[in-house]
Design an enzyme around this catalytic site. Structure first.
Site, PDB file in Angstrom:
ATOM      1  N   CYS A   7       1.037  -1.270  -0.030  1.00  0.00           N
ATOM      2  CA  CYS A   7       0.091  -0.001  -0.205  1.00  0.00           C
ATOM      3  C   CYS A   7       1.071   1.063   0.102  1.00  0.00           C
ATOM      4  O   CYS A   7       0.636   2.462   0.183  1.00  0.00           O
ATOM      5  CB  CYS A   7      -0.486  -0.192   1.223  1.00  0.00           C
ATOM      6  SG  CYS A   7      -1.825  -1.519   1.577  1.00  0.00           S
ATOM      7  N   GLY A   9       3.121   3.068  -2.976  1.00  0.00           N
ATOM      8  CA  GLY A   9       2.896   3.778  -3.417  1.00  0.00           C
ATOM      9  C   GLY A   9       2.404   5.156  -4.014  1.00  0.00           C
ATOM     10  O   GLY A   9       1.838   4.998  -3.113  1.00  0.00           O
ATOM     11  N   GLN A  74       7.994   1.230   4.448  1.00  0.00           N
ATOM     12  CA  GLN A  74       8.858   1.005   3.839  1.00  0.00           C
ATOM     13  C   GLN A  74       9.709   2.125   3.714  1.00  0.00           C
ATOM     14  O   GLN A  74       9.588   3.552   4.038  1.00  0.00           O
ATOM     15  CB  GLN A  74       8.216   0.967   2.298  1.00  0.00           C
ATOM     16  CG  GLN A  74       9.208   0.837   1.221  1.00  0.00           C
ATOM     17  CD  GLN A  74       8.222   0.649  -0.259  1.00  0.00           C
ATOM     18  OE1 GLN A  74       6.938   0.502  -0.250  1.00  0.00           O
ATOM     19  NE2 GLN A  74       9.008   0.496  -1.340  1.00  0.00           N
ATOM     20  N   THR A  80       8.153  -2.520  -5.841  1.00  0.00           N
ATOM     21  CA  THR A  80       7.036  -3.736  -5.106  1.00  0.00           C
ATOM     22  C   THR A  80       8.348  -4.951  -4.327  1.00  0.00           C
ATOM     23  O   THR A  80       7.383  -5.237  -3.297  1.00  0.00           O
ATOM     24  CB  THR A  80       6.751  -4.200  -6.604  1.00  0.00           C
ATOM     25  OG1 THR A  80       6.997  -4.570  -7.703  1.00  0.00           O
ATOM     26  CG2 THR A  80       5.701  -3.981  -6.838  1.00  0.00           C
ATOM     27  N   HIS A 306     -28.164  21.958  -6.146  1.00  0.00           N
ATOM     28  CA  HIS A 306     -29.259  22.348  -7.027  1.00  0.00           C
ATOM     29  C   HIS A 306     -28.797  22.375  -9.062  1.00  0.00           C
ATOM     30  O   HIS A 306     -28.260  23.212  -9.189  1.00  0.00           O
ATOM     31  CB  HIS A 306     -30.065  23.816  -6.829  1.00  0.00           C
ATOM     32  CG  HIS A 306     -29.444  24.492  -5.640  1.00  0.00           C
ATOM     33  ND1 HIS A 306     -30.386  24.949  -5.167  1.00  0.00           N
ATOM     34  CD2 HIS A 306     -28.127  24.899  -6.067  1.00  0.00           C
ATOM     35  CE1 HIS A 306     -29.186  25.669  -4.137  1.00  0.00           C
ATOM     36  NE2 HIS A 306     -28.557  25.521  -5.357  1.00  0.00           N
TER      37      HIS A 306
END
Ligand code: TTP
Length: 398
Positions: A7, A9, A74, A80, A306
């Site tokens: 998670c 990135g 990280q 990755t 509206h």
């Protein structure tokens, strides 16, 4: 058995939606992408390690009360592979790794049968992805990255089953020119040394990278909802199809809701509003008199009071639309709407409206052309026609 979900990135292709939140927190069908993923593994894993970095505080705040979830940050290096390596000293001997930005249908239990496995998905355009070549026993024998001439139409779907050996292999990989450590480099070595099963996903799968992926995944998930009306519905409201109206939401007189649609807690609709299929109104939103919303995600606290039309759009939190704010979502020539993604003009889908960040205010009679992006904190003055992307923090008056 544990799970690691990536998670960290920056989600740059999804700007401005990722300006103030990490990609896994973008709401699809009423809850974050990451929540959908967690629900896929919650029943059979002991611990869920979320690898966080970009806007990490938002993920921690959202999931802090789930005792199974642990947060790991990280380090400096991106990629990755580096994200997976973050969990080295914490995770069980065997574990799943899942990208934190995919929406998928298949259950993951089959992965647990193998020591090493990778999900693959059949696609029409494999040349844009990491392609995996399988032998007759479905073992992975080759990986090609964005190949001009792909040897198969199966791509890496971002779901893996590994054991701790993967950490050694990641540590041996080089850091790329982009400064990233990629999981695919370690997997290339793994397939040389071990049998790695390619598991073909049969059901829906979407790698949510660009704004229209969010809307497509939203449609897929909304098609599965069942009617559940707990909020207040006033007289002469017409409800068709599957519609969820949460407790604390109000639908005022003479409105029409065509499902599938979700109206979250605290949202107010009408009087005389028209909510069309594939719309999600998040918490505390307001769609008022003679406003129409179609196939769009309206994030929390946003008001469309509206005479407005919002179609095929994603609108951030805390926005306020002046009377008669209109989004165009279709070109005259019916060709795919073009969108700027990281400096490139990219064809998207036939119908796409506006992609808007948080805290945007529009004056009366503002119009948006298809596929434009508006950054967070902008003010768009009365009568403007927005036919170009607007950076964050701008005051636009013509
Ligand atoms: P990507 O989609 O390749 O990267 P991203 O999420 O930063 O998006 P963009 O390309 O639009 O900037 O990442 C695949 C998955 O890996 C995703 O779930 C995020 C995660 N990831 C990390 O956890 N750490 C990282 O350093 C990187 C690059 C990705």
């Amino acid at each position: 058995m544990d799970a690691i979900i990536l998670c960290a990135g920056k989600g740059e292709r999804l700007r401005p939606l990722t300006e103030n939140r990490p990609k896994p927190l973008i709401p699809i069908a009423g809850k974050p992408i990451l929540q959908h993923i967690i629900e896929k593994v919650d029943d059979f894993v002991d611990n869920i390690y979320l690898i966080v970095k970009y806007r990490k505080e938002k993920i921690i705040e959202y999931f802090k009360d789930n005792p199974k979830i642990k947060f790991l940050e990280q380090g400096e290096i991106d990629g990755t592979g580096e994200a997976v390596l973050t969990a080295k000293d914490y995770v069980d001997d065997e574990f799943l790794v899942i990208n934190g930005d995919i929406i998928f249908e298949d259950s993951l239990e089959e992965f647990l049968k193998y020591k090493y496995a990778i999900a693959v998905k059949e696609v029409k355009n494999p040349e844009n992805f990491g392609v995996l070549v399988l032998d007759e026993n479905n073992n992975i024998i080759e990986i090609q990255e964005k190949p001009k001439n792909p040897k198969s139409n199966l791509i890496n779907a971002g779901i893996y089953k590994f054991d701790k050996k993967i950490f050694e292999l990641i540590e041996k990989t080089e850091i790329s020119e982009r400064g990233e450590r990629e999981i695919t480099d370690a997997i290339k070595q793994l397939i040389k040394e071990e049998e790695v099963k390619g598991i073909k996903l049969k059901g829906y799968w979407n790698d949510v990278g660009r704004p229209w992926d969010v809307l497509e995944a939203n449609k897929y998930l909304l098609d599965k909802i069942k009617t559940d009306i707990r909020g207040e519905v006033e007289e002469n409201v017409v409800i068709k199809g599957e519609v969820i109206i949460e407790e604390g939401a109000v639908v005022k007189a003479n409105s029409v809701i065509e499902g599938p649609a979700i109206i979250k807690k605290g949202a107010v609709v009408g009087p005389l509003a028209y909510i069309r299929p594939y719309t999600v109104l998040m918490e505390n939103t307001f769609v008022g008199n003679s406003s129409e919303v179609k196939a769009s995600i309206i994030m929390k606290n946003t008001k469309i009071p509206h005479l407005s039309y919002v179609g095929d759009s994603i609108i951030g939190e805390n926005c306020n639309f002046g009377c008669n704010t209109i989004t165009a979502n279709l070109r005259f020539d019916n060709k795919p709407v073009k969108v700027n993604i990281k400096g490139e003009r990219v064809e998207s889908v036939r119908k796409l409206g506006v992609i808007m960040g948080d805290n945007v205010k529009t004056g009366i009679q503002v119009s948006f052309m298809p596929g434009v992006k508006v950054g967070s904190n902008c003010w768009i003055g009365a009568n403007c026609l927005i036919d170009r992307d607007i950076e964050s923090n701008m005051f636009v008056y013509k």
